[in-house]
Scaffold this active site. Structure first.
Site, short mmCIF file in Angstrom:
data_model
loop_
_atom_site.label_atom_id
_atom_site.label_comp_id
_atom_site.label_asym_id
_atom_site.label_seq_id
_atom_site.Cartn_x
_atom_site.Cartn_y
_atom_site.Cartn_z
N HIS A 396 18.48 -94.62 47.23
CA HIS A 396 18.21 -94.92 48.64
C HIS A 396 16.76 -95.33 48.84
O HIS A 396 15.95 -94.57 49.38
CB HIS A 396 18.58 -93.73 49.53
CG HIS A 396 20.06 -93.60 49.71
ND1 HIS A 396 20.81 -92.64 49.09
CD2 HIS A 396 20.93 -94.35 50.44
CE1 HIS A 396 22.08 -92.79 49.42
NE2 HIS A 396 22.18 -93.81 50.24
N ASN A 397 16.46 -96.53 48.41
CA ASN A 397 15.09 -97.02 48.50
C ASN A 397 15.10 -98.45 49.07
O ASN A 397 16.13 -98.92 49.58
CB ASN A 397 14.44 -96.98 47.11
CG ASN A 397 15.32 -97.66 46.07
OD1 ASN A 397 15.97 -98.67 46.37
ND2 ASN A 397 15.35 -97.12 44.85
N ASN A 398 13.97 -99.12 48.96
CA ASN A 398 13.85 -100.46 49.55
C ASN A 398 14.80 -101.48 48.91
O ASN A 398 15.20 -102.45 49.56
CB ASN A 398 12.39 -100.94 49.46
CG ASN A 398 11.82 -100.84 48.06
OD1 ASN A 398 12.28 -100.06 47.23
ND2 ASN A 398 10.79 -101.62 47.79
N LEU A 399 15.17 -101.25 47.68
CA LEU A 399 16.10 -102.20 47.03
C LEU A 399 17.48 -102.11 47.69
O LEU A 399 18.14 -103.12 47.92
CB LEU A 399 16.24 -101.92 45.54
CG LEU A 399 15.21 -102.62 44.64
CD1 LEU A 399 13.90 -101.87 44.64
CD2 LEU A 399 15.75 -102.77 43.24
N HIS A 400 17.89 -100.88 47.98
CA HIS A 400 19.19 -100.71 48.63
C HIS A 400 19.17 -101.37 50.02
O HIS A 400 20.13 -102.05 50.41
CB HIS A 400 19.54 -99.22 48.73
CG HIS A 400 20.74 -98.93 49.57
ND1 HIS A 400 22.01 -99.38 49.25
CD2 HIS A 400 20.87 -98.25 50.74
CE1 HIS A 400 22.87 -98.98 50.17
NE2 HIS A 400 22.21 -98.30 51.09
N HIS A 436 18.74 -99.39 57.98
CA HIS A 436 19.87 -98.47 58.07
C HIS A 436 19.71 -97.16 57.27
O HIS A 436 20.36 -96.16 57.58
CB HIS A 436 21.19 -99.16 57.69
CG HIS A 436 21.45 -99.13 56.23
ND1 HIS A 436 20.89 -100.02 55.35
CD2 HIS A 436 22.19 -98.29 55.46
CE1 HIS A 436 21.27 -99.73 54.12
NE2 HIS A 436 22.06 -98.68 54.16
N ASP A 544 27.28 -101.61 53.14
CA ASP A 544 26.57 -100.41 52.67
C ASP A 544 27.24 -99.81 51.43
O ASP A 544 26.58 -99.20 50.60
CB ASP A 544 26.57 -99.40 53.83
CG ASP A 544 25.54 -98.31 53.65
OD1 ASP A 544 24.64 -98.47 52.82
OD2 ASP A 544 25.64 -97.28 54.37
N GLN A 595 34.16 -93.04 40.15
CA GLN A 595 33.99 -94.43 40.58
C GLN A 595 35.33 -95.11 40.84
O GLN A 595 35.46 -95.89 41.79
CB GLN A 595 33.16 -95.21 39.56
CG GLN A 595 31.71 -94.76 39.53
CD GLN A 595 31.10 -94.68 40.93
OE1 GLN A 595 30.97 -95.68 41.62
NE2 GLN A 595 30.77 -93.46 41.37
P1 CMP Z 1 24.54 -94.48 52.19
O1 CMP Z 1 23.99 -95.69 51.57
O2 CMP Z 1 23.70 -93.71 53.13
O3 CMP Z 1 25.91 -94.81 52.89
C1 CMP Z 1 27.03 -95.13 52.11
C2 CMP Z 1 27.24 -94.01 51.15
O4 CMP Z 1 28.27 -94.18 50.25
C3 CMP Z 1 26.01 -93.88 50.26
O5 CMP Z 1 24.93 -93.47 51.04
C4 CMP Z 1 26.54 -92.94 49.24
O6 CMP Z 1 26.46 -91.62 49.70
C5 CMP Z 1 27.99 -93.36 49.14
N1 CMP Z 1 28.20 -94.17 47.94
C6 CMP Z 1 27.79 -95.42 47.72
N2 CMP Z 1 28.15 -95.84 46.51
C7 CMP Z 1 28.82 -94.84 45.94
C8 CMP Z 1 29.45 -94.67 44.69
N3 CMP Z 1 29.45 -95.65 43.78
N4 CMP Z 1 30.01 -93.50 44.43
C9 CMP Z 1 30.00 -92.53 45.34
N5 CMP Z 1 29.44 -92.62 46.54
C10 CMP Z 1 28.85 -93.76 46.85
ZN ZN Z 2 22.95 -97.20 52.70
MG MG Z 3 23.02 -94.13 55.01
#
Ligand code: CMP
Ligand code: ZN
Ligand code: MG
Length: 735
Positions: A396-400, A436, A544, A595
């Site tokens: 959960h950083n700037n790349l995301h 976000h 997301d 996954q």
């Molecule tokens: P966020 O990016 O806040 O919102 C979407 C969420 O989906 C993300 O945080 C993770 O908690 C979850 N998420 C995203 N990708 C995966 C993954 N590959 N496996 C499990 N959870 C995921």
């Molecule tokens: Zn997100």
């Molecule tokens: Mg989020």
């Protein structure tokens, strides 16, 4: 203590890079890369915040050698060397009139009273008309040597003020200007005249008042949101980084022209006139109202016009953000579904939010539409980027953030969704994507709640992180040097804020099933009418969670990063004596299986509902949605991806159409004889489908291998255990 550091969400950093948002006439020696400029002219308050009003938006002419007969002033004022399709606004109209009705226009010109004070307000369409005619009239009188300096100055002054309120887009180089501009500012009193003159017929139905998004359609009059009367054909602007070469060439051409009129010889009084007319700071240098600058000659006036033009172009180039060449190379692929944001981060000093954010807001025309000062946008994006890096999260950083924004862009432009939305909705969507997960702590909502963090206390355990992302980002926007919303009207601001809040709150995963169910139910209705806010929320949510739907290398990288983040949380949970959250125990997590589950139960159904929704809401605007993004730079720059080919082949559409949404519709409304006409459905391109299948397949293979490895490890452990047990027994026997 480590945990408490994790539990707290730090407040906004103090050390913000302070950049002036004034771009007035600094470093004009730099080569221009753009046609646009914003000169800050006056401070005023909007949205309850101090803001600046950009007076002049774009004053720019295309170059080209002019005939000897034309005066140079004419070249500056209204270049007829431009192709008619590129020449925008009133100029082309007037040129045509001149050609077609010389006598009547000439008569008109004879009748103009240049001394009158009775002129329309400069920001009205009528002013454009009047200014252009007056300039023509001035030209004529100049040619005859009849005009007084005072009259010349007075009328040029009026024309200049009209131009300040005029927006001319020259980024469209294919001549189809009418479709390049997304729309004029809804409900904003600074409509760009030439723009509105040119585009109104084509953009029927852009609501004149801000939308409430409260009704089922999101439209104030309750009309169907997907109805054709409210759509607009959009084309994305040329990226800032792509303008330089062509525009540099154009500038060089113009410099040749300029040398003919000796621009360096601009006399002091001309400079004074320029300063007093077009800039704020220098306006005060004129001390008394009676110390009016005087022109030595008509040639000075000509030079003045050209000089202004050059200044504006150069000012604009210094104002726009610079993109390093390596970043440009990566950004050429920005429209691709499996865009590599990691490559962007590597090439752009790990500032993908800044580069993608700026590029997108520019491409969709938001910087111009909402008068976002370039420096303010840069500062805002840098602050957002900083916030994403605060907790040094693996995932959960700037790349995301940049990744989600890019994915949203793909959906907007490749499905044609952008044609269904107003400027403000697009602005809200892009900003929502960028912010976000702002200041994400690298821990989940569950962790916040279980550990009783301050943020959980603040938001009463509900959408803890999501509430924080929004709230903290809006706090950043309150800082003057970050306030990219400073030129929005109060209504626009409220509408945009509501949309952003709705969209980001809907990224809370605990809302996922409800969100999907609601949309599914809605789409089963005979005549579904989809709320814009709900549609955009679903799009953002899907983007997301979209990495499992991207190419394997990207998806695998993201998964490893996310799991590392989860495992760090698990480490914290163990330290705090809390039970492990799902997927957070680094010693007992089935990665491949998790996954597969995430893809099958979360991502695939989300993408399916989102696709259905898009196909339903975009069907009524299919021809426009289908013709989207012809000017997409990356589409031109790169050949169709393999997924495009798959989509095109599967649906048997011409390859050229494959980079866009695909429509399968009957050619006319008449049923064919004997056949019961069944209207075929509008289809969007779905590059995610093949990626999901491929990734699932790889995870399944991985799961088998992991299971074998686990079985092997268990057997080894068992053997080890046994081998340890036997000597113990033997020892006993010996005893
Ligand atoms: P966020 O990016 O806040 O919102 C979407 C969420 O989906 C993300 O945080 C993770 O908690 C979850 N998420 C995203 N990708 C995966 C993954 N590959 N496996 C499990 N959870 C995921
Ligand atoms: Zn997100
Ligand atoms: Mg989020």
């Amino acid at each position: 203590m480590r945990e408490s550091a994790k539990l707290e969400i730090a407040s906004t950093p103090e050390n913000i890079i302070n950049k002036t948002d004034s771009i007035a006439l600094r470093d004009i020696s730099t080569e221009s890369t753009s046609s646009s400029t914003n000169v800050q002219t006056e401070a005023q308050s909007k949205n309850g915040q101090i803001s600046k009003e950009s007076g002049l938006t774009i004053v720019r002419r295309l170059s080209g050698k002019k005939s000897q007969q034309q005066s140079e002033l004419e070249q500056y004022i209204c270049s007829d060397s431009q192709p008619p399709s590129v020449t925008t606004g009133y100029c082309s109209y007037l040129e045509n009139r001149l050609k077609m009705q010389p006598t009547s226009l000439n008569d008109d010109l004879e009748r103009i009273d240049l001394t009158t004070e009775n002129l329309p307000a400069v920001d009205t369409p009528d002013a454009c008309d009047k200014a252009a005619i007056r300039l023509r009239c001035l030209l004529r009188q100049l040619q005859r040597g009849e005009i007084s300096a005072e009259l010349l100055q007075k009328n040029l002054h009026y024309a200049a003020r009209v131009l300040e309120a005029v927006f001319i887009d020259e980024t469209n180089d294919d001549g189809s200007r009418l479709s390049t501009e997304p729309s004029e500012r809804d409900g904003h009193n600074k409509l760009k005249k030439s723009n509105s003159i040119a585009v109104t017929e084509h953009r029927r139905g852009v609501p004149s008042t801000p939308q409430t998004h409260s009704g089922p359609t999101g439209l104030p009059d309750g009309k169907n949101a997907v109805g054709k009367s409210f759509i607009q054909r959009r084309r994305l602007r040329q990226p800032v980084w792509a303008r330089s070469s062509s525009q540099k060439k154009r500038l060089a051409d113009e410099d040749d022209e300029l040398s003919e009129v000796q621009p360096d010889a601009v006399p002091p009084e001309v400079r004074e006139w320029l300063a007093s007319t077009f800039t704020r700071q220098l306006a005060t240098t004129r001390k008394k109202s009676d110390e009016k600058p005087k022109f030595r000659s008509v040639a000075h006036a000509i030079r003045a016009g050209i000089f202004v033009d050059r200044i504006y172009r150069r000012v604009s180039s210094t104002a726009l953000m610079q993109f390093p060449p390596e970043v440009v190379k990566v950004l050429k692929h920005l429209d691709e579904w499996s865009f590599d944001v990691f490559a962007l981060a590597d090439s752009g000093n790990c500032m993908p939010v800044k580069y993608i954010g700026y590029d997108l807001l520019n491409r969709y025309g938001m910087i111009h539409k909402f008068k976002v000062p370039s420096a303010t946008l840069e500062t805002f994006l840098s602050r957002i980027e900083e916030g994403y890096c605060r907790f040094r999260n693996p995932y959960h950083n700037n790349l995301h953030a940049a990744d989600v924004a890019q994915t949203v862009h793909h959906v907007l432009c490749q499905t044609g969704l952008m044609h269904w939305l107003t400027d403000l909705e697009i602005f809200a969507t892009l900003v929502a994507a960028l912010i976000h997960d702002y200041e994400h702590t690298g821990t989940t909502n569950n962790f916040h709640v279980q550990s009783g963090s301050d943020t959980a206390m603040l938001y009463n355990d509900r959408a803890v992180l999501e509430n924080h992302h929004i709230s903290a980002a809006f706090r950043v926007l309150k800082d003057d040097d970050c306030n990219i919303l400073q030129n929005l009207s109060r209504d626009e601001y409220r509408e945009l804020r509501t949309l952003i809040i709705d969209m980001v709150l809907a990224t809370d995963m605990s809302f996922h099933f409800q969100q999907l169910k609601n949309m599914k139910n809605l789409l089963t209705l005979a005549e579904p009418s989809v709320d814009k806010s709900k549609a955009l929320s679903l799009v953002l949510h899907c983007c997301d969670i979209s990495h499992p739907a991207k190419k394997w290398d990207l998806h695998h990288k993201w998964t490893m990063l996310l799991l590392e983040e989860f495992f760090r949380q698990g480490d914290l949970e163990r330290e705090l004596g809390l039970p492990f959250s799902p997927l957070c125990d680094r010693n007992n997590t089935l990665v491949a299986e998790s996954q597969i589950g995430f893809i099958e139960f979360i991502v695939e159904p989300s993408m399916a509902v989102c696709s259905d929704m898009l196909e339903i809401i975009l069907a009524p605007i299919a021809p426009i949605a289908n013709s989207n993004n012809n000017n997409s730079l990356s589409n031109k720059a790169i050949s169709s991806s393999s997924n495009d080919e798959v989509a095109a082949n599967t649906l048997n559409v011409p390859k050229e159409a494959s980079s866009e949404a695909i429509v399968c519709e009957k050619k006319d409304d008449k049923p064919m004889s004997g056949d019961v006409e069944k209207p075929t459905r509008f289809k969007i391109k779905k590059p995610w489908v093949t990626c999901l299948l491929e990734n699932k397949k790889i995870w399944k293979e991985q799961a088998v291998k992991d299971a074998e490895a686990r079985a092997l490890a268990a057997a080894e452990q068992e053997n080890e255990k046994k081998s340890l047990e036997i000597p113990a027994v033997e020892t006993k026997v010996e005893e």
